[in-house]
Design an enzyme around this catalytic site. Structure first.
Site, PDB file in Angstrom:
ATOM      1  N   LYS A 128       2.722  47.965   6.411  1.00  0.00           N
ATOM      2  CA  LYS A 128       2.782  48.951   5.321  1.00  0.00           C
ATOM      3  C   LYS A 128       3.921  49.939   5.548  1.00  0.00           C
ATOM      4  O   LYS A 128       4.600  50.339   4.601  1.00  0.00           O
ATOM      5  CB  LYS A 128       1.449  49.677   5.149  1.00  0.00           C
ATOM      6  CG  LYS A 128       0.380  48.798   4.521  1.00  0.00           C
ATOM      7  CD  LYS A 128      -0.755  49.609   3.919  1.00  0.00           C
ATOM      8  CE  LYS A 128      -1.755  48.671   3.237  1.00  0.00           C
ATOM      9  NZ  LYS A 128      -2.907  49.349   2.660  1.00  0.00           N
ATOM     10  N   LYS A 212      -1.511  37.624   2.218  1.00  0.00           N
ATOM     11  CA  LYS A 212      -2.868  37.811   1.691  1.00  0.00           C
ATOM     12  C   LYS A 212      -2.777  38.404   0.281  1.00  0.00           C
ATOM     13  O   LYS A 212      -1.846  39.159  -0.027  1.00  0.00           O
ATOM     14  CB  LYS A 212      -3.624  38.711   2.669  1.00  0.00           C
ATOM     15  CG  LYS A 212      -4.364  39.860   2.064  1.00  0.00           C
ATOM     16  CD  LYS A 212      -4.915  40.837   3.065  1.00  0.00           C
ATOM     17  CE  LYS A 212      -4.633  42.241   2.555  1.00  0.00           C
ATOM     18  NZ  LYS A 212      -5.748  42.978   2.039  1.00  0.00           N
ATOM     19  N   LYS A 215      -4.406  44.134  -3.542  1.00  0.00           N
ATOM     20  CA  LYS A 215      -4.413  44.827  -4.825  1.00  0.00           C
ATOM     21  C   LYS A 215      -3.239  45.780  -4.990  1.00  0.00           C
ATOM     22  O   LYS A 215      -2.904  46.156  -6.103  1.00  0.00           O
ATOM     23  CB  LYS A 215      -5.746  45.550  -5.041  1.00  0.00           C
ATOM     24  CG  LYS A 215      -5.984  46.728  -4.123  1.00  0.00           C
ATOM     25  CD  LYS A 215      -7.202  47.485  -4.590  1.00  0.00           C
ATOM     26  CE  LYS A 215      -8.282  47.567  -3.536  1.00  0.00           C
ATOM     27  NZ  LYS A 215      -7.884  48.283  -2.321  1.00  0.00           N
TER      28      LYS A 215
HETATM   29  P1  ATP Z   1      -4.459  47.362  -0.266  1.00  0.00           P
HETATM   30  O1  ATP Z   1      -3.598  46.287  -0.780  1.00  0.00           O
HETATM   31  O2  ATP Z   1      -4.388  48.609  -1.043  1.00  0.00           O
HETATM   32  O3  ATP Z   1      -4.335  47.575   1.220  1.00  0.00           O
HETATM   33  P2  ATP Z   1      -6.675  45.538  -0.281  1.00  0.00           P
HETATM   34  O4  ATP Z   1      -6.602  44.671  -1.496  1.00  0.00           O
HETATM   35  O5  ATP Z   1      -6.297  44.961   1.025  1.00  0.00           O
HETATM   36  O6  ATP Z   1      -5.925  46.898  -0.528  1.00  0.00           O
HETATM   37  P3  ATP Z   1      -8.993  47.109   0.510  1.00  0.00           P
HETATM   38  O7  ATP Z   1      -9.516  48.198  -0.306  1.00  0.00           O
HETATM   39  O8  ATP Z   1      -8.155  47.549   1.631  1.00  0.00           O
HETATM   40  O9  ATP Z   1      -8.159  46.014  -0.314  1.00  0.00           O
HETATM   41  O10 ATP Z   1     -10.147  46.185   0.984  1.00  0.00           O
HETATM   42  C1  ATP Z   1     -11.458  46.111   0.486  1.00  0.00           C
HETATM   43  C2  ATP Z   1     -12.143  44.950   1.149  1.00  0.00           C
HETATM   44  O11 ATP Z   1     -11.623  43.707   0.633  1.00  0.00           O
HETATM   45  C3  ATP Z   1     -11.905  44.888   2.658  1.00  0.00           C
HETATM   46  O12 ATP Z   1     -13.088  44.467   3.280  1.00  0.00           O
HETATM   47  C4  ATP Z   1     -10.835  43.849   2.812  1.00  0.00           C
HETATM   48  O13 ATP Z   1     -10.865  43.238   4.072  1.00  0.00           O
HETATM   49  C5  ATP Z   1     -11.206  42.876   1.704  1.00  0.00           C
HETATM   50  N1  ATP Z   1     -10.045  42.128   1.258  1.00  0.00           N
HETATM   51  C6  ATP Z   1      -8.908  42.637   0.760  1.00  0.00           C
HETATM   52  N2  ATP Z   1      -8.047  41.666   0.431  1.00  0.00           N
HETATM   53  C7  ATP Z   1      -8.665  40.484   0.748  1.00  0.00           C
HETATM   54  C8  ATP Z   1      -8.285  39.115   0.654  1.00  0.00           C
HETATM   55  N3  ATP Z   1      -7.098  38.768   0.182  1.00  0.00           N
HETATM   56  N4  ATP Z   1      -9.166  38.186   1.072  1.00  0.00           N
HETATM   57  C9  ATP Z   1     -10.388  38.533   1.554  1.00  0.00           C
HETATM   58  N5  ATP Z   1     -10.799  39.811   1.669  1.00  0.00           N
HETATM   59  C10 ATP Z   1      -9.963  40.781   1.272  1.00  0.00           C
END
Ligand code: ATP
Ligand code: LTN
Length: 348
Positions: A128, A212, A215
């Site tokens: 990040k 991965k 969002k």
């Molecule tokens: P950001 O991109 O803002 O870091 P994020 O999409 O990674 O956000 P978080 O709010 O950080 O989402 O995560 C919420 C939950 O969803 C966490 O438990 C995270 O591990 C899970 N998660 C996020 N992205 C994935 C993915 N691609 N596959 C499986 N689990 C995910």
């Protein structure tokens, strides 16, 4: 939530559960099917077997720049998606991190027991930070705030996607260090609950199967948002990258893109990877992708419908107010005990 508009049926007696579960989701973008399959779906299952706290971690989202109006709206929307995807506010506690100031207070105390080297080697920080023009100290100390979230509630188990493994290990290390220092169990050492990749632990980006699905990604084409319209979903799946060849089978190394699509198909349809492979022998990627799109549309449709119902003013706000009322009394004893052991003067 049971019943119509606010007519909620309260459980008759407090539920005594053997385990406590805590997890958080950042309001940092529109939630994706990765968040749903990797985390939210499991939250809804766990609420029947454990005392669950699910938190919209708004303070975490501030580690990178956020538009205030959008942050406000997304915080409400993440809570709505929690409920729309099956978390029942009568069974689980749903609340906003900044509504319980003890998270930020404990985070500071834990920062003073964490080494900067431990934070600088976090993979997510490095990734990040490389994407930011300026890096805030919050982005560096973010895993300590996450540790505070979990340790504050003496959580036994933390359901998260695979990307949070390293952060959870740090939370465990911090708990063990504090307990050893005071020779007392100040914090429970939490266990991760991370689904394997084939069960949704790491859903990949549709445009780049080495990344991965995230969002807050700059290009939303690689994401399926939980609230995407059926046509957007069809378009994104149609334009998803595939691997060479035409065969459909699971092979993470040689066919990462098709393997990812197969996992999404499997989790949305309930069919095993083998069943999917057999069903598509000789049919090529086109048919597979168009069927996948329909399976995803069908999975998300009821969530989207419930989300719209929850958009009536006041409904989610009431759930969050009750969530804070339930969460804060669980958090304060741990904070107070740690403050006391550190030598901080008690309030008189
Ligand atoms: P950001 O991109 O803002 O870091 P994020 O999409 O990674 O956000 P978080 O709010 O950080 O989402 O995560 C919420 C939950 O969803 C966490 O438990 C995270 O591990 C899970 N998660 C996020 N992205 C994935 C993915 N691609 N596959 C499986 N689990 C995910
Ligand atoms: N860091 C997590 C979100 C998060 C979290 C938590 C998850 C913040 N606090 C506590 C589990 C428990 C993320 O970025 N996915």
């Amino acid at each position: 939530m049971k019943g119509d508009k606010g007519a909620r049926v309260k459980p008759l007696a407090p539920r005594i559960m053997a385990k406590r579960v805590f997890s958080g989701v950042q309001p940092s973008g529109s939630l994706t099917i990765g968040n749903y399959l990797g985390a939210l779906r499991n939250f809804a299952k766990l609420q029947h077997e454990a005392e669950c706290l699910f938190c919209v971690v708004d303070l975490h989202a501030l580690t990178v720049p956020q538009d205030p109006k959008e942050l406000h709206q997304r915080t409400l929307d993440v809570a709505r998606i929690f409920v729309a995807s099956g978390i029942d506010p009568d069974l689980a506690t749903i609340f906003v991190q900044s509504h319980v100031p003890a998270h930020a207070e404990l985070s500071w105390l834990l920062e003073c027991t964490t080494y900067d080297g431990e934070l600088r080697r976090m993979t997510q920080y490095k990734e990040k930070a490389a994407r930011q023009e300026v890096v805030t100290s919050g982005l560096l100390t973010y895993p300590v705030l996450m540790a505070a979230d979990i340790l504050l509630y003496q959580a036994d188990e933390v359901p998260v996607g695979d990307d949070q493994k390293q952060h959870l290990e740090l939370a465990r290390d911090i708990a063990v260090r504090v307990n050893n220092r005071f020779d007392e169990e100040i914090f429970k050492v939490p266990e991760p609950y991370i689904p394997p990749k084939t069960a949704g632990g790491r859903i990949m980006n549709l445009q780049d199967a080495t990344e991965k699905m995230s969002k807050s990604a700059e290009n939303p084409r690689g994401n399926i948002a939980i609230l995407d319209s059926p046509d957007e979903i069809r378009r994104k799946i149609k334009s998803a990258v595939t691997d060479s060849g035409r065969e459909i089978y699971y092979d993470e190394v040689n066919k990462p893109a098709i393997s990812n699509l197969m996992v999404i198909y499997s989790l949305c349809s309930g069919q095993s990877l083998d069943e999917i492979k057999s069903a598509y022998v000789g049919s090529g990627y086109g048919q597979f992708k168009s069927d996948l799109a329909e399976v995803v549309v069908e999975t998300l449709a009821p969530i989207q419908k419930r989300f719209t119902e929850l958009s009536e003013p006041g409904v989610i706000e009431a759930i969050l107010a009750e969530g804070r009322r339930k969460a804060e009394p669980l958090a304060l004893p741990t904070l107070r005990r740690f403050q006391d052991r550190l030598g901080l003067l008690a309030l008189s």
